[in-house]
Design a protein around this motif. Structure first.
Motif, PDB file in Angstrom:
ATOM      1  N   THR A 218       0.847  -1.193   0.000  1.00  0.00           N
ATOM      2  CA  THR A 218       0.000   0.000   0.000  1.00  0.00           C
ATOM      3  C   THR A 218       0.878   1.236   0.000  1.00  0.00           C
ATOM      4  O   THR A 218       1.926   1.281   0.645  1.00  0.00           O
ATOM      5  CB  THR A 218      -0.940   0.023   1.225  1.00  0.00           C
ATOM      6  OG1 THR A 218      -0.174  -0.096   2.417  1.00  0.00           O
ATOM      7  CG2 THR A 218      -1.955  -1.110   1.158  1.00  0.00           C
TER       8      THR A 218
ATOM      9  N   LYS B 266      -3.895  -8.167   7.512  1.00  0.00           N
ATOM     10  CA  LYS B 266      -4.036  -8.538   8.921  1.00  0.00           C
ATOM     11  C   LYS B 266      -3.535  -9.940   9.224  1.00  0.00           C
ATOM     12  O   LYS B 266      -3.538 -10.358  10.363  1.00  0.00           O
ATOM     13  CB  LYS B 266      -5.497  -8.411   9.349  1.00  0.00           C
ATOM     14  CG  LYS B 266      -5.950  -6.976   9.436  1.00  0.00           C
ATOM     15  CD  LYS B 266      -7.393  -6.880   9.877  1.00  0.00           C
ATOM     16  CE  LYS B 266      -7.820  -5.422   9.935  1.00  0.00           C
ATOM     17  NZ  LYS B 266      -9.217  -5.272  10.304  1.00  0.00           N
TER      18      LYS B 266
ATOM     19  N   SER C 120     -11.068  -3.559  -1.243  1.00  0.00           N
ATOM     20  CA  SER C 120     -10.391  -2.987  -0.073  1.00  0.00           C
ATOM     21  C   SER C 120     -10.463  -3.936   1.110  1.00  0.00           C
ATOM     22  O   SER C 120      -9.488  -4.112   1.847  1.00  0.00           O
ATOM     23  CB  SER C 120     -11.016  -1.645   0.317  1.00  0.00           C
ATOM     24  OG  SER C 120     -10.770  -0.673  -0.654  1.00  0.00           O
TER      25      SER C 120
ATOM     26  N   ASN D  42     -14.661   0.762   3.366  1.00  0.00           N
ATOM     27  CA  ASN D  42     -15.202  -0.422   4.036  1.00  0.00           C
ATOM     28  C   ASN D  42     -16.370  -1.066   3.298  1.00  0.00           C
ATOM     29  O   ASN D  42     -16.819  -2.138   3.667  1.00  0.00           O
ATOM     30  CB  ASN D  42     -15.611  -0.092   5.475  1.00  0.00           C
ATOM     31  CG  ASN D  42     -14.400   0.111   6.354  1.00  0.00           C
ATOM     32  OD1 ASN D  42     -13.397  -0.573   6.205  1.00  0.00           O
ATOM     33  ND2 ASN D  42     -14.483   1.067   7.254  1.00  0.00           N
TER      34      ASN D  42
ATOM     35  N   VAL E  33      -8.888   3.022   2.728  1.00  0.00           N
ATOM     36  CA  VAL E  33      -9.798   1.877   2.733  1.00  0.00           C
ATOM     37  C   VAL E  33     -11.241   2.352   2.642  1.00  0.00           C
ATOM     38  O   VAL E  33     -11.663   3.249   3.362  1.00  0.00           O
ATOM     39  CB  VAL E  33      -9.610   1.049   4.015  1.00  0.00           C
ATOM     40  CG1 VAL E  33     -10.618  -0.070   4.087  1.00  0.00           C
ATOM     41  CG2 VAL E  33      -8.210   0.510   4.083  1.00  0.00           C
TER      42      VAL E  33
ATOM     43  N   LEU F 131      -7.402  -5.592   3.170  1.00  0.00           N
ATOM     44  CA  LEU F 131      -7.270  -5.487   4.632  1.00  0.00           C
ATOM     45  C   LEU F 131      -7.151  -6.864   5.278  1.00  0.00           C
ATOM     46  O   LEU F 131      -6.333  -7.061   6.183  1.00  0.00           O
ATOM     47  CB  LEU F 131      -8.493  -4.770   5.227  1.00  0.00           C
ATOM     48  CG  LEU F 131      -8.483  -3.262   5.132  1.00  0.00           C
ATOM     49  CD1 LEU F 131      -9.757  -2.694   5.745  1.00  0.00           C
ATOM     50  CD2 LEU F 131      -7.266  -2.688   5.846  1.00  0.00           C
ATOM     51  N   LYS F 132      -7.951  -7.781   4.830  1.00  0.00           N
ATOM     52  CA  LYS F 132      -7.907  -9.154   5.344  1.00  0.00           C
ATOM     53  C   LYS F 132      -6.516  -9.740   5.119  1.00  0.00           C
ATOM     54  O   LYS F 132      -5.943 -10.368   6.011  1.00  0.00           O
ATOM     55  CB  LYS F 132      -8.975  -9.997   4.648  1.00  0.00           C
ATOM     56  CG  LYS F 132      -9.176 -11.362   5.177  1.00  0.00           C
ATOM     57  CD  LYS F 132     -10.343 -11.985   4.417  1.00  0.00           C
ATOM     58  CE  LYS F 132     -10.604 -13.396   4.802  1.00  0.00           C
ATOM     59  NZ  LYS F 132     -11.696 -13.984   4.035  1.00  0.00           N
TER      60      LYS F 132
END
Length: 137
Positions: free
Chosen positions: A115, A136, A128, A123, A121, A132-133
Motif C-alpha cells: 500500500t 491482517k 479494499s 469499508n 480503505v 485489509l484481510k
C-alpha cells in the motif's frame, strides 16, 4: 504439468477479479492491446510496489496475484524480456484473454499486497476489504 504465473494489479482490477469469482482477469481496456502476466513473483512485486502504490487508478495499492495454467497451453505464447534478468512476461493479445482465462486451473490467489501513502480503505468495497484481510494475516 502446470506453470505458475503472476500478475501485479490494483484495487479496481482486484474488484473485477472478485466479481469473476477469482476465475479470470477482466477484459482489457480499449487502449490496452495485450495482457501480460509475468513469470516470477519477484518481478510482479517490483511492479506492484514501485508502480501501483503510486498510481491513483490502482487505488495506491499494489496486489500480486498468482495463478496456474497448463504448461502445454502456454507454449503458444512467446516469453518477452523487457528489462533485467527477471523481467520476463508473456504477451497475450487482448482478443485471446477469454480463452486464456478458460485455461486457468485454480482460483486466482492474492499472494502479496503493498500500500502507498495515499491508500485509503473503503469499508464497502470488496477489494479494499480483501486487501485489509490479507494485511491482517
Amino acid at each position: 504439468m502446470k506453470t505458475t504465473l503472476y500478475r501485479p494489479i490494483g484495487l479496481k482490477e482486484l474488484q473485477l477479479i472478485i466479481d469473476m469469482n477469482f476465475k479470470g482477469f477482466p477484459p482489457r481496456l480499449e487502449w490496452q492491446p495485450i495482457f501480460y502476466p509475468v513469470l516470477n513473483q519477484e518481478y510482479a512485486e517490483q511492479i506492484a510496489q514501485k508502480w501501483n502504490t503510486g498510481d491513483e487508478f490502482s487505488g495506491y495499492c499494489g496486489i500480486v496475484t498468482k495463478f496456474e495454467l497448463a504448461t502445454d497451453y502456454l507454449q503458444k505464447y512467446e516469453v518477452h524480456n523487457v528489462g533485467g534478468f527477471i523481467h520476463n512476461e508473456l504477451w497475450v493479445q487482448s482478443e485471446n484473454l477469454a480463452e486464456f482465462n478458460s485455461q486457468i486451473i485454480n482460483p486466482i490467489e492474492v499472494v502479496k499486497v503493498f500500500t502507498g501513502e495515499r491508500f485509503n480503505v473503503d469499508n464497502k468495497d470488496q477489494a479494499s476489504l480483501c486487501v485489509l484481510k490479507y494485511l491482517k494475516r
